[in-house]
Design a protein around this motif. Sequence first.
Motif, PDB file in Angstrom:
ATOM      1  N   LEU A 242      37.226  29.042  49.759  1.00 34.52           N
ATOM      2  CA  LEU A 242      38.597  29.540  49.865  1.00 34.52           C
ATOM      3  C   LEU A 242      39.262  29.748  48.505  1.00 34.52           C
ATOM      4  CD1 LEU A 242      40.432  28.129  52.966  1.00 34.52           C
ATOM      5  CD2 LEU A 242      38.812  29.974  52.761  1.00 34.52           C
ATOM      6  N   ASN A 243      38.861  28.982  47.502  1.00 33.89           N
ATOM      7  CA  ASN A 243      39.476  29.162  46.188  1.00 33.89           C
ATOM      8  C   ASN A 243      39.050  30.489  45.571  1.00 33.89           C
ATOM      9  OD1 ASN A 243      40.914  26.764  45.976  1.00 33.89           O
ATOM     10  ND2 ASN A 243      39.074  25.635  45.418  1.00 33.89           N
ATOM     11  N   GLU A 244      37.789  30.787  45.728  1.00 29.38           N
ATOM     12  CA  GLU A 244      37.251  31.955  45.038  1.00 29.38           C
ATOM     13  C   GLU A 244      36.961  33.076  46.028  1.00 29.38           C
ATOM     14  OE1 GLU A 244      36.684  32.077  41.749  1.00 29.38           O
ATOM     15  OE2 GLU A 244      36.670  29.964  41.122  1.00 29.38           O
ATOM     16  N   THR A 245      36.966  34.283  45.492  1.00 28.49           N
ATOM     17  CA  THR A 245      36.387  35.397  46.231  1.00 28.49           C
ATOM     18  C   THR A 245      35.141  35.820  45.466  1.00 28.49           C
ATOM     19  OG1 THR A 245      37.410  37.244  45.062  1.00 28.49           O
ATOM     20  CG2 THR A 245      38.733  36.174  46.766  1.00 28.49           C
ATOM     21  N   PHE A 247      34.691  38.457  44.255  1.00 29.56           N
ATOM     22  CA  PHE A 247      35.142  39.271  43.126  1.00 29.56           C
ATOM     23  C   PHE A 247      35.705  38.405  41.993  1.00 29.56           C
ATOM     24  CE2 PHE A 247      35.582  41.690  47.048  1.00 29.56           C
ATOM     25  CZ  PHE A 247      34.672  42.694  46.799  1.00 29.56           C
ATOM     26  N   GLU A 251      34.451  38.366  38.316  1.00 29.31           N
ATOM     27  CA  GLU A 251      35.397  38.524  37.203  1.00 29.31           C
ATOM     28  C   GLU A 251      35.191  37.430  36.161  1.00 29.31           C
ATOM     29  OE1 GLU A 251      39.409  38.834  38.549  1.00 29.31           O
ATOM     30  OE2 GLU A 251      40.239  38.749  36.521  1.00 29.31           O
ATOM     31  N   GLU A 252      35.000  36.194  36.650  1.00 28.75           N
ATOM     32  CA  GLU A 252      34.836  35.081  35.714  1.00 28.75           C
ATOM     33  C   GLU A 252      33.583  35.271  34.857  1.00 28.75           C
ATOM     34  OE1 GLU A 252      36.978  33.038  35.045  1.00 28.75           O
ATOM     35  OE2 GLU A 252      36.084  31.315  34.051  1.00 28.75           O
TER      36      GLU A 252
ATOM     37  N   HIS B 206      46.667  41.532  41.653  1.00 20.55           N
ATOM     38  CA  HIS B 206      45.339  41.033  41.264  1.00 20.55           C
ATOM     39  C   HIS B 206      44.592  40.444  42.451  1.00 20.55           C
ATOM     40  CE1 HIS B 206      42.442  38.306  39.155  1.00 20.55           C
ATOM     41  NE2 HIS B 206      42.227  39.456  38.529  1.00 20.55           N
ATOM     42  N   GLN B 210      40.926  41.152  43.593  1.00 18.06           N
ATOM     43  CA  GLN B 210      39.945  40.110  43.936  1.00 18.06           C
ATOM     44  C   GLN B 210      39.493  40.202  45.391  1.00 18.06           C
ATOM     45  OE1 GLN B 210      41.005  36.132  42.731  1.00 18.06           O
ATOM     46  NE2 GLN B 210      40.170  36.524  40.695  1.00 18.06           N
ATOM     47  N   PRO B 284      44.761  26.731  47.144  1.00 15.06           N
ATOM     48  CA  PRO B 284      43.566  27.506  46.779  1.00 15.06           C
ATOM     49  C   PRO B 284      43.809  28.252  45.474  1.00 15.06           C
ATOM     50  CG  PRO B 284      44.089  27.841  49.087  1.00 15.06           C
ATOM     51  CD  PRO B 284      45.230  27.064  48.488  1.00 15.06           C
ATOM     52  N   ALA B 285      42.847  28.134  44.558  1.00 17.46           N
ATOM     53  CA  ALA B 285      43.064  28.750  43.248  1.00 17.46           C
ATOM     54  C   ALA B 285      41.735  29.106  42.630  1.00 17.46           C
ATOM     55  CB  ALA B 285      43.794  27.776  42.326  1.00 17.46           C
ATOM     56  N   ASN B 286      41.735  30.192  41.897  1.00 17.42           N
ATOM     57  CA  ASN B 286      40.581  30.458  41.055  1.00 17.42           C
ATOM     58  C   ASN B 286      41.049  30.849  39.665  1.00 17.42           C
ATOM     59  OD1 ASN B 286      40.412  33.516  40.719  1.00 17.42           O
ATOM     60  ND2 ASN B 286      40.488  33.349  42.961  1.00 17.42           N
ATOM     61  N   ARG B 287      40.260  30.471  38.728  1.00 19.58           N
ATOM     62  CA  ARG B 287      40.653  30.574  37.323  1.00 19.58           C
ATOM     63  C   ARG B 287      40.902  32.012  36.865  1.00 19.58           C
ATOM     64  NH1 ARG B 287      40.199  26.487  33.529  1.00 19.58           N
ATOM     65  NH2 ARG B 287      40.306  27.190  31.348  1.00 19.58           N
ATOM     66  N   PRO B 288      40.034  32.972  37.248  1.00 11.50           N
ATOM     67  CA  PRO B 288      40.307  34.340  36.782  1.00 11.50           C
ATOM     68  C   PRO B 288      41.668  34.850  37.249  1.00 11.50           C
ATOM     69  CG  PRO B 288      38.100  34.201  37.698  1.00 11.50           C
ATOM     70  CD  PRO B 288      38.768  32.885  37.981  1.00 11.50           C
ATOM     71  N   ARG B 291      44.258  33.255  35.162  1.00  6.63           N
ATOM     72  CA  ARG B 291      44.200  33.823  33.811  1.00  6.63           C
ATOM     73  C   ARG B 291      44.924  35.173  33.781  1.00  6.63           C
ATOM     74  NH1 ARG B 291      38.898  33.965  32.992  1.00  6.63           N
ATOM     75  NH2 ARG B 291      38.796  31.918  32.001  1.00  6.63           N
ATOM     76  N   TRP B 292      44.667  35.970  34.826  1.00 10.26           N
ATOM     77  CA  TRP B 292      45.353  37.264  34.946  1.00 10.26           C
ATOM     78  C   TRP B 292      46.865  37.050  34.972  1.00 10.26           C
ATOM     79  CZ3 TRP B 292      44.509  42.561  35.451  1.00 10.26           C
ATOM     80  CH2 TRP B 292      45.570  43.292  35.992  1.00 10.26           C
TER      81      TRP B 292
END
Lengths: 651, 344
Positions: A242-245, A247, A251-252, B206, B210, B284-288, B291-292
């Motif tokens: 759920l945190n990441e997709t 994409f 991107e990372e 963004h 994503q 829920p979080a992702n770093r990219p 960062r954006w």
Amino acid sequence: MQLIRYMRSSLAYQLITMIFLVVVIFLIISVVLTRGIMTRAMLRNTERTLNYLVSDNIRSIQNRLEQIQGRAQDILSLIHTRTLPDEEPEADPAIAAFLHDMLKRNPEIESVYLAYDKDLVPQNPGARGYYINLGKFTILDLNRLGIDFRNRDWFQIPQLTKKEHWSEPWFDADGKKLMITSYSLPIYGDNVDEVIGIIRLDIALSALQRKVISSNHQHQGSAILISHSGRILVHEDESKLLNETIFSLAEEDNDILLRQIGKDMLAGKHDFVKLSETGGSSQWICYAPLVLNNWSLGIIFNEKDIFRDLNTLLLILTLFLIGGFLAIAIIISYMAWRINSPLRQLAAATYSIGQGDFEVDVPLSTSFNEIRYLSNAIVNMRDSLRLYMADLLSTTAAKNRIESELRIASLVQKNLIPQNNDQTRLFPGLRVFGILEPAKDIGGDLFDYFRLDESRFCFVIADVLGNGLVAAMTMIVVNTLIRTKARTAGSLKQLLLDVNNYLCETQSESNFVTAIIGMIDLRTGLMEYSNAGHVPMYLRKVGRHLVKYGETQSTALGIFPDIEVETRTLQLDLGDTVILFTDGITEAMSKAEAFFGEQRLELLIQDLHNPEPETIVKSILNSVRDFTDQNKQTDDTTILVIEYLHPMVRI
Amino acid sequence: MKLRSRTLVCLMLSIVVLFLLLSCRKKTDTSDGDSRSDAVATADTSGLITVRFRPQWLHQAQFAGVYVAHAKGIYRDYGLNVIIQDGGPDYPAAKSLRDGDSEFVSLFLLTAMAQADEGLRLVNVAQVSQRSSFMIAAKQSSGIREPKDLNGRKVGLWYSDFREIALLFLQKNNVEAEIIPVDWTINLLLSDAIDALNVMRYNEYHQLMQAGLDPEEMTVFEMADHGLNIPEDGIYCTREFYNFNPKLARDFGEATMDGWLYAINNPEEALDIVMDIMRRSYIPANRPHQRWMLNVQRDVILARPEMVGKLEESVFNTAKGMLIDHAGMKVPVSFREFVANAVD
């Protein structure tokens, strides 16, 4: 360095090097071929397996989703049998009982919502959530709680699209941290174009995740399940859920390929493709869509897992070849040592034999036939050499003795020939010079001169047939005979007859002698001479005039007894020079096999200017030497020159 | 169930965060966690004055300056002990100020100015944003290329904020669109339930990327490009609190901007701090994405280098005019009243 150079030139080293090269070439070819062929085959197999695995998982998940959709349809069917109340009442007990029963029998259903848009339904049958909390069936009235659900995705999307909808998963934050996905089924009013309410069923995603994860564990692949917005729902790294997709992962890592794969997955495609390499290891993904809710399931396989067996096989193959090579190298080293050991002994023995040690032991005990043959040959050689050396020693001793005797004979012969000194005192009025160079140690030529009596000078030049010892012996005999007989014979003619008769009588093997014998009266210069089958004689007059006397007065001596002998007489003038020689001069042979000849000799003598006898002799000798091929000079060379200076004045 | 659970969990989290913060500062006054109605801030024994801050949305890099100022001890250097409260739809920031649950909040400029109509007079102690991030996005596949293409389309607008600006944009472009009030997800646009959606450049735009939409697959209409450049985030406190604690309020604004500058200069460290607070809040979080967001916020903060942290009067007047003309503002506020530095 020297040891390394020695090693490099050894048989074992060269054999091992060649075999190593062959093994390496074969190894490379076999590894490349095997890998090339097997890689394709294994990728095809993996693709088939993964396709099956993905389809199987998708079928399994979709079965579950279909079950949920079926339950929603059950609810819808039930609703259609009920009439809507006039105003918002309490929850319809029949529906509540039905849902309670459903929740009990379908524990994977976390909750059910039945919500109507109060602006679209005049009777407003309400909006309620039904769930079992700690074993207690609970009903939640959204309207009474003042929650406007109509702009929430689960209600709004199916209402706007007029289609059933599987929601993006979300965290149910009641402490269990469950990931929930909701299925929303539209309820149509009398106007079939208008969605007046939604039936929503919540299920825990874990029920689906378990299916994927458990079925994949044994295959060593890792599953990735993404929602229709690319959100990660199943991943080996749970922190990404759920945190990441897909994409955001791309991107990372700035991974354009992964982003494209994500887009293809969302577009409902299925494929088997290689992912970007990370940390040197390649991965493949096989993915296919879940048609019911537009999610996509992929299974990621590490290439090293796919090719683990192949790599093991290649490793074993490589180890086998290296092991085989080592074994061969050891065997070759051992065999080379076994061959070398007797060879070294043989070499040492042969060296000793070469140094003259014929008693050395030659090793014979070896298991190699070839070396045994060699040993036997060396033993034979040693024994033969020993016999030969013994022979050689005795032969050499005999030869030395003969040579020693020959040297004595040669000395005797040389002593018989007059020395060119004290001539004026011995032969007043004459100047004499002679030389004899035998072709071998001793020769068959002869020259001699001596004073016969007070007034007479006798000279002789002779050539015995052949050369060597017999000719030399004959020459000594002839010389002695002439010296002895000359004084007693009375005349030159008688002297010749006596010599001839003696030679014929003795019947020696080499008694054929040509000669010119002459006597000069020192008082008058009158010279009596006779040529017995000898080469011509020259008389060099003062003023370079040369007279050749080629006529013979008898045959050669020692062939026939009682021959006719004549003599001739000539008057020597002051300064006249008599030149005598043997056929070793005129028959001297050049490299081109031409004779020196009389003509060349005549020209040479004529060209000399006021020569003394010694000068004439040395000029002729040098000229002949220059002309002659020394290898072909087989005859003795003898020259005798007598110059008549003046008559003897004192007796 | 969703709503009930969220409330419960956020309450628990608030307590946990509070506990964590307090345990980090042992000497901090722990007596005033929930109801501070007194407008006068008082120092505790360590000399630090405890204040509470609530962002207007869930923790994310949009508020990085606050988290960084907190984590790097910048607030403490200003003599402040700041308690960071949870934000989001369940904790309206303006309401929190009114109820005395927070001393400082983050608010959009228009939202803050409109509070006067509700009887809540606010003071801007720092203007974080200098440029609007607000825009309307559509998929190119829907055929929308120009504003007029929105005619007759379903346009999703947030039911709470920014409706005025979006409606003004549509009106200026003579667009008759079907307005769909939406919640804060992007799923309606993704599932094609609507044709266009209002987004923030730093966030939802963004998020769309994503979700697999490339920038070239989207059409965006930036409000800033259409004469509607009303900047957003600012830090506010009540007029009453400000009157009693003018220096403290200004210090809080300055410290927050210092935090922002640190975050801009040390983005990865700032991201660590942001990700940490999001993880602890189960967001829920992702770093990219963060960062954006941080990068866009940097551009927004530094859009006018001479005005960093300050609100310009002309901008204020534009916003005020818009509120009066299009949102029926009844109680106009003056610039001098509204901006901390102008009062002095």
